[in-house]
Design a protein around this motif. Structure first.
Motif, short mmCIF file in Angstrom:
data_model
loop_
_atom_site.label_atom_id
_atom_site.label_comp_id
_atom_site.label_asym_id
_atom_site.label_seq_id
_atom_site.Cartn_x
_atom_site.Cartn_y
_atom_site.Cartn_z
N SER A 52 0.89 -1.12 -0.31
CA SER A 52 -0.16 0.04 0.18
C SER A 52 0.77 1.52 -0.14
O SER A 52 1.98 0.76 0.59
CB SER A 52 -0.85 0.50 1.05
N ARG A 54 0.16 3.60 1.80
CA ARG A 54 0.18 4.04 3.24
C ARG A 54 1.41 3.92 3.87
O ARG A 54 2.29 2.82 3.72
CB ARG A 54 -0.55 4.14 3.45
N GLU A 55 1.62 4.54 4.75
CA GLU A 55 2.84 4.54 5.89
C GLU A 55 2.52 3.50 6.84
O GLU A 55 1.82 3.20 7.06
CB GLU A 55 2.97 6.05 5.97
N ALA A 57 3.17 0.49 5.06
CA ALA A 57 2.88 -0.93 4.78
C ALA A 57 3.83 -2.11 4.29
O ALA A 57 4.64 -1.85 4.50
CB ALA A 57 2.16 -0.52 3.32
N ARG A 214 -3.51 -3.38 -1.73
CA ARG A 214 -4.68 -2.69 -1.91
C ARG A 214 -4.76 -2.10 -3.66
O ARG A 214 -3.62 -1.57 -3.49
CB ARG A 214 -4.54 -2.14 -0.85
N HIS A 216 -4.87 0.65 -5.73
CA HIS A 216 -4.52 2.35 -6.18
C HIS A 216 -5.17 2.38 -7.56
O HIS A 216 -4.82 2.15 -8.68
CB HIS A 216 -3.22 2.57 -6.38
N VAL A 225 -2.95 6.19 -4.92
CA VAL A 225 -4.65 7.02 -4.00
C VAL A 225 -5.21 5.36 -3.23
O VAL A 225 -5.24 5.24 -4.60
CB VAL A 225 -5.04 7.84 -3.94
N VAL A 226 -5.14 4.75 -2.24
CA VAL A 226 -5.73 3.54 -1.93
C VAL A 226 -7.25 3.77 -2.33
O VAL A 226 -7.49 4.84 -1.92
CB VAL A 226 -5.15 3.26 -0.15
#
Length: 550
Positions: A52, A54-55, A57, A214, A216, A225-226
């Protein structure tokens, strides 16, 4: 299944792992997983990047799950073909025989549709997809039947190639009905367990308990962006909803590449295995792409490749095999960034594993001079493609010309029934070449034309009409389902803006309610007052009106 020793893939072409990682970084792709196999097992399996954006992941590994999208279709086809091998399902028997409820759908000529047509994309069903819907896997037939009652065909059954997700959904439903087993369980019994694909699943609840990448999308600034939520729709399980890993898909390819004649452990009988490699319907493309039963087959550097690609809800996947060289590559991604060419990257990885060199020795042989072919009689006229738009063909003295959504092309014979050409102004340098062919042409009048692999049907020119300006104003507004589309008028012409494509398209009128554009055909569904309540696209997808003109 670990990669076997001695199969690290370092050749004159360089290290494929470094190549994949470089492409991932260049396209700001969060994560990729790669597996390379031969007929004995996995040669290389590796993960790149993160699950992901996101931080915090985790790192992608060969065991990380990704959605396969349409790479699910080879799994579904394998299950159907195994049922055929077992005598449970006849490829040429109408599927209505095992799903009698199809008779109540009102779908034209549904009694003619067979499993062979469905697996080879020649059943004439439209291309539809809706990522959410849920449902009971045991009720697949009910879900597919309900959708079928809303569709209009793009061609009569058996006429020509037209890629269809609902076609594979119907094939999966028919297989489940013939076997008396819900589709996910049937695929597990016939494909996943025999190939030890223990991580592959259709169940989101199961996938969320395992290492999972995930999907994106990309923001306006190009940042990944997820995707919100997690898509699930039982009606489309057979066509695109499997979740799998690079290792599991490596096992799937090994099952095909190791299935030599006479092997007791081969997954498919010899006839069914041949059908996965034999062209069923042509797409009239430069690489000679054809649909087989379960895959697509094309030519690359003089080699025959079978494979499939898929994308779904922020995921993308590419699978390709060289049956003669017994090499297979799968690449799974948790995004599909603009400009990223996954198929070319898979080809470059395959080149590193060709025996003795990087594939340059197997370069495509350039054909000699071909005898020019004339277009078939009766090909002039107006055609409409649900994914192409408006096509006008004209023919004079054996010369063929086309106008596609206003773009004028001069076409020349490319041999083997295929024609290609570029813009009239500036020749081939001013735009990409367009490839065109005539599937199943009648002796005196062409009913369909294939443009860049998409089917277009002859349109009754007496229906052509120009809508009134007041009609255009009533159509303006916002419509949404999978995509969000804004419709507006500029300089007297209807335009639409696709949020998914981040592009604006001018629309050409076909009738008062139907319009063609570069992405296909839309039709406004109007009430008794002439107000548009929805848009119907590609004979299948309905986008409901959510807002009036701004």
């Amino acid at each position: 299944m670990p990669a076997r020793e001695g199969g690290d893939g370092r050749t004159e072409a360089g290290d494929p792992g470094r190549l994949v990682e470089a492409e991932r970084i260049r396209h700001a792709l969060p994560g990729l997983a790669l597996a390379v196999v031969d007929g004995e097992g996995v040669l290389r399996a590796e993960g790149f990047g993160r699950t992901s954006a996101r931080e915090g992941a985790g790192a992608v590994t060969p065991s990380t799950l990704f959605r396969l999208g349409s790479v699910t279709k080879p799994l579904t086809a394998t299950a159907v073909l195994r049922l055929h091998d077992f005598g449970v399902m006849d490829l040429d028997r109408p599927v209505i025989d095992v799903l009698p409820e199809l008779a109540g759908t009102g779908y034209p000529q549904v009694e003619r549709i067979t499993a062979r047509m469905l697996l080879g994309h020649t059943a004439g069903l439209p291309q539809d997809f809706f990522p959410t819907g849920g449902g009971d896997p045991a009720a697949l037939a009910r879900a597919v039947t309900a959708l079928l009652s809303t569709y209009a065909p793009v061609a009569p059954p058996g006429t020509a190639y037209s890629y269809s997700n609902p076609g594979y959904d119907l094939a999966g439903a028919a297989a489940a009905a013939a076997a008396g087993t819900p589709f996910p369980e049937l695929l597990g019994e016939l494909v996943l367990r025999p190939l030890e694909m223990a991580s592959t699943t259709f169940d989101p609840a199961v996938a969320l308990t395992r290492p999972l990448a995930r999907g994106h999308g990309y923001g306006a600034d190009g940042t990944p962006v997820v995707e919100p939520g997690f898509a699930d729709n039982v009606a489309h399980y057979p066509s695109g909803f499997a979740l799998s890993s690079a290792l599991d898909m490596g096992r799937f390819m090994t099952g095909y590449l190791g299935a030599g004649p006479g092997r007791a452990d081969r997954l498919l009988g010899e006839e069914s295995a041949r059908l996965t490699r034999t062209g069923h319907a042509r797409l009239f493309l430069p690489d000679d792409t054809a649909a087989t039963l379960g895959f697509h087959r094309w030519r690359w550097r003089g080699h025959t490749v079978i494979g499939h690609a898929g994308d779904i809800c922020g995921y993308a996947a590419w699978l390709a095999m060289l049956p003669e060289q017994r090499i297979g590559v799968v690449l799974l991604a948790n995004a599909a960034p603009p400009g990223f060419d996954g198929r070319s990257l898979v080809h470059r990885v395959m080149a590193a594993y060709l025996p003795g060199a990087d594939g340059r020795k197997a370069a495509e042989q350039r054909p000699g001079a071909r005898r020019p072919e004339e277009p078939p009689r009766g090909c002039a006229g107006v055609f409409v493609g649900q994914a192409t738009g408006l096509v006008r063909l004209s023919e004079a003295g054996g010369a063929l010309a086309a106008e596609i959504n206003g773009r004028r092309l001069t076409l020349r014979s490319a041999g083997n029934g295929r024609f290609e050409g570029g813009d009239d102004e500036g020749g081939d340098e001013s735009g990409d070449l367009v490839s065109l062919g005539f599937p199943g042409a009648a002796p005196d009048r062409v009913t369909h034309v294939m443009v860049d692999g998409e089917l277009c049907e002859r349109f009754d020119e007496s229906r052509l009409a120009v809508p009134r300006p007041s009609d255009l104003e009533r159509y303006c507004g916002t419509y949404a389902r999978i995509d969000e589309v804004s419709v507006f008028v500029r300089d007297g012409q209807l335009h639409l803006h696709s949020q998914e494509d981040l592009r604006e398209f001018p629309c050409l009128p076909l009738t008062r309610t139907m319009f063609a554009f570069e992405g296909g055909v839309i039709e406004f569904m109007v009430d008794d007052n002439g107000e548009a309540r929805a848009i119907r696209a590609r004979n299948a997808v309905t986008l409901n009106r959510t807002g009036a003109a701004r």
